[in-house]
Design a protein around this motif. Structure first.
Motif, short mmCIF file in Angstrom:
data_model
loop_
_atom_site.label_atom_id
_atom_site.label_comp_id
_atom_site.label_asym_id
_atom_site.label_seq_id
_atom_site.Cartn_x
_atom_site.Cartn_y
_atom_site.Cartn_z
N PHE A 60 0.83 -1.20 0.00
CA PHE A 60 0.00 0.00 0.00
C PHE A 60 0.87 1.26 0.00
CE2 PHE A 60 -2.32 -3.38 2.07
CZ PHE A 60 -3.62 -3.25 1.59
N TYR A 61 0.36 2.29 -0.70
CA TYR A 61 1.01 3.60 -0.71
C TYR A 61 -0.07 4.68 -0.63
CZ TYR A 61 4.81 0.88 -2.85
OH TYR A 61 5.77 -0.06 -3.12
N ASN A 62 0.21 5.75 0.07
CA ASN A 62 -0.62 6.95 0.01
C ASN A 62 0.20 8.03 -0.67
OD1 ASN A 62 -2.26 9.15 0.29
ND2 ASN A 62 -2.52 9.01 2.50
N TYR A 63 -0.07 8.23 -1.97
CA TYR A 63 0.65 9.22 -2.76
C TYR A 63 -0.16 10.51 -2.92
CZ TYR A 63 4.09 5.70 -4.38
OH TYR A 63 5.09 4.78 -4.46
N SER A 64 -1.07 10.76 -1.99
CA SER A 64 -1.87 11.99 -2.07
C SER A 64 -0.99 13.22 -1.87
CB SER A 64 -2.98 11.97 -1.01
OG SER A 64 -3.86 10.89 -1.23
N ALA A 65 -1.45 14.33 -2.43
CA ALA A 65 -0.70 15.58 -2.33
C ALA A 65 -0.77 16.14 -0.92
CB ALA A 65 -1.26 16.60 -3.33
N ASN A 66 0.27 16.83 -0.55
CA ASN A 66 0.28 17.54 0.73
C ASN A 66 -0.89 18.53 0.77
OD1 ASN A 66 1.36 18.55 3.24
ND2 ASN A 66 2.11 20.32 2.09
N GLY A 67 -1.67 18.47 1.84
CA GLY A 67 -2.77 19.41 2.02
C GLY A 67 -4.08 19.00 1.37
N PHE A 68 -4.14 17.81 0.74
CA PHE A 68 -5.38 17.44 0.05
C PHE A 68 -6.52 17.20 1.02
CE2 PHE A 68 -8.34 14.24 -1.55
CZ PHE A 68 -8.81 14.89 -2.68
N TRP A 69 -6.34 16.30 1.99
CA TRP A 69 -7.47 15.93 2.84
C TRP A 69 -7.96 17.09 3.69
CZ3 TRP A 69 -8.27 16.24 8.01
CH2 TRP A 69 -7.16 16.39 8.85
N SER A 70 -7.07 18.01 4.06
CA SER A 70 -7.45 19.13 4.92
C SER A 70 -8.03 20.31 4.14
CB SER A 70 -6.25 19.59 5.75
OG SER A 70 -5.18 19.99 4.89
N ALA A 71 -7.97 20.28 2.81
CA ALA A 71 -8.49 21.38 1.99
C ALA A 71 -10.01 21.36 1.97
CB ALA A 71 -7.94 21.29 0.57
N ASP A 72 -10.61 22.49 1.62
CA ASP A 72 -12.07 22.59 1.50
C ASP A 72 -12.56 21.57 0.47
OD1 ASP A 72 -14.71 23.55 0.48
OD2 ASP A 72 -14.35 25.17 1.89
N ASN A 73 -13.61 20.84 0.83
CA ASN A 73 -14.11 19.78 -0.06
C ASN A 73 -14.62 20.32 -1.39
OD1 ASN A 73 -13.48 17.85 1.82
ND2 ASN A 73 -15.57 17.63 2.60
#
Length: 394
Positions: free
Chosen positions: A210-223
């Motif tokens: 498994f890898y989480n290659y999401s960008a920095n700040g993605f999950w915390s950004a406004d939906n």
């Protein structure tokens, strides 16, 4: 499963039908490396960012750049590179599957030399490229059917990534073009040197990492800034940078778990869109269900992602309609269940990691595979690599 030789025969047949008497000459690569490329830029283009470029690209390896900065040729071209699909199967399924020239990966539909069967693993979804150091440039291109070098010069200027890579002889690589930072929109690549073909793996186990290659700040950004990915369920708005990965093995058509395989903790997964190292593979038994006959099985895999400290048996986010705030997501590897598709709201559906095919005198027969799940900005992608198995006997 399609071997390298059959893969090339299929390509030749398709080309023969499309171009009548034209002939394709392959140039043998003396010291090849094996390369597979994915476009992970699953961006949302809407009114709020309508001026951003669509993530539709052309990859040039060792390009020749004119005095005006416009590329005129390249040693290798991977054109019409579209956003990747959720599933990258263990064979080059995109050959002849669609009339679209858009390519969900490289080599994909490209007519190039592909990898061999290496230590029992089919590398026909990897392209052969010369080993050594290479300049690799990804350009944004318009979504049309015009080959990249035939485009107007003004359409061959926008660079997504310009970098240098080094490939070892007969090494296997997966390259990802991705977003490093969600706010600044900085892009980059990850070049991962795979090791599955070098490991001592059991035929009775499937393996997954498994890898989480999401960008920095993605999950915390406004939906509202994120792409609408309703099919991703709770995952669509992202998960936190530190998550535990649990796996359950379920019986066909139900959520009933196989004895001993409910919420097995596999790993703690940390988001890192800069790290190219290979994650450890986790073994999972193919014939976990005591009712299976050791030849075929119908079980499937359910993956639960939870913020550390949350007990999967007492999950406060389990009820539908509750915003998990990045602390909970599910992946169900059962989307090809032919008997009873499950109603599983809130989860992202992916194919079963166990491959069931006609092999020898068994129809079907269940085979172990090597799998990678990559989470990128609210979506998850499954890549499955299959070993070389005996052909059917009729």
């Amino acid at each position: 499963m399609i071997s390298m030789k059959l893969h090339q025969l299929l390509l030749a047949g398709l080309l023969l039908g499309a171009t009548a008497c034209s002939k394709v000459d392959y140039t043998e690569i003396e010291n090849p490396a094996y390369l597979r490329v994915f476009n992970d830029l699953n961006l949302k283009i809407g009114l709020e960012n309508k001026d951003e470029e669509q993530p539709f690209m052309c990859m040039l390896i060792d390009p020749v750049i004119g005095a005006d900065g416009i590329p005129t040729s390249a040693a290798i071209k991977g054109d019409f590179l579209d956003q990747r699909e959720p599933y990258a199967p263990p064979y080059p399924s995109h050959i002849g599957a669609s009339t679209s020239i858009n390519n969900p990966e490289y080599p994909g539909k490209e007519n190039v030399l592909v990898g061999p069967v290496l230590n029992g693993f089919d590398l026909s979804s990897w392209a052969q490229v010369p080993a050594g150091k290479h300049r690799v440039v990804f350009y944004i291109r318009p979504k049309n059917s015009i080959p990249f070098f035939n485009l107007e010069d003004r359409l061959k200027k926008t660079v997504v990534v310009d970098t240098t890579i080094e490939l070892g002889v007969r090494e296997v690589y997966t390259l990802h073009v991705l977003q490093r930072d969600f706010i600044s929109k900085k892009n980059g690549i990850i070049l991962r040197q795979e090791n599955f073909h070098k490991l001592s793996l059991s035929d009775s186990m499937l393996y997954v990492n498994f890898y989480n290659y999401s960008a920095n700040g993605f999950w915390s950004a406004d939906n509202n800034l994120k792409k609408n990915q309703y099919s991703s369920g709770y995952l669509q708005y992202g998960i936190r940078d530190n998550m535990n990965v649990w796996m359950s093995i379920c019986e066909q058509g139900t959520f009933n778990t196989v004895a001993g395989y409910k919420f097995k903790l596999l790993k703690n997964m940390v988001r890192d869109a800069n790290n190219s190292s290979v994650a450890s593979y986790h073994p999972v038994p193919v014939f976990a269900d005591a009712k299976s006959n050791g030849i075929s099985t119908t079980v499937w895999q359910r993956i639960t992602l939870l913020y550390p400290g949350i007990d999967p048996n007492n999950n406060p986010y389990g009820s539908l309609g509750y915003d998990p705030d990045g602390q909970y997501a599910m992946l169900s590897c059962n989307s090809t269940d032919p008997v009873k598709p499950l109603s599983d709201p809130g989860t992202l559906l992916l194919p079963n990691m166990i491959v069931n095919i006609h092999s020898g005198r068994d129809n079907p027969r269940s085979f172990a595979t090597v799998n990678t799940i990559e989470i990128v900005n609210g979506n998850a992608y499954l890549t499955t690599v299959q070993r070389k198995y005996p052909p059917p006997i009729y």
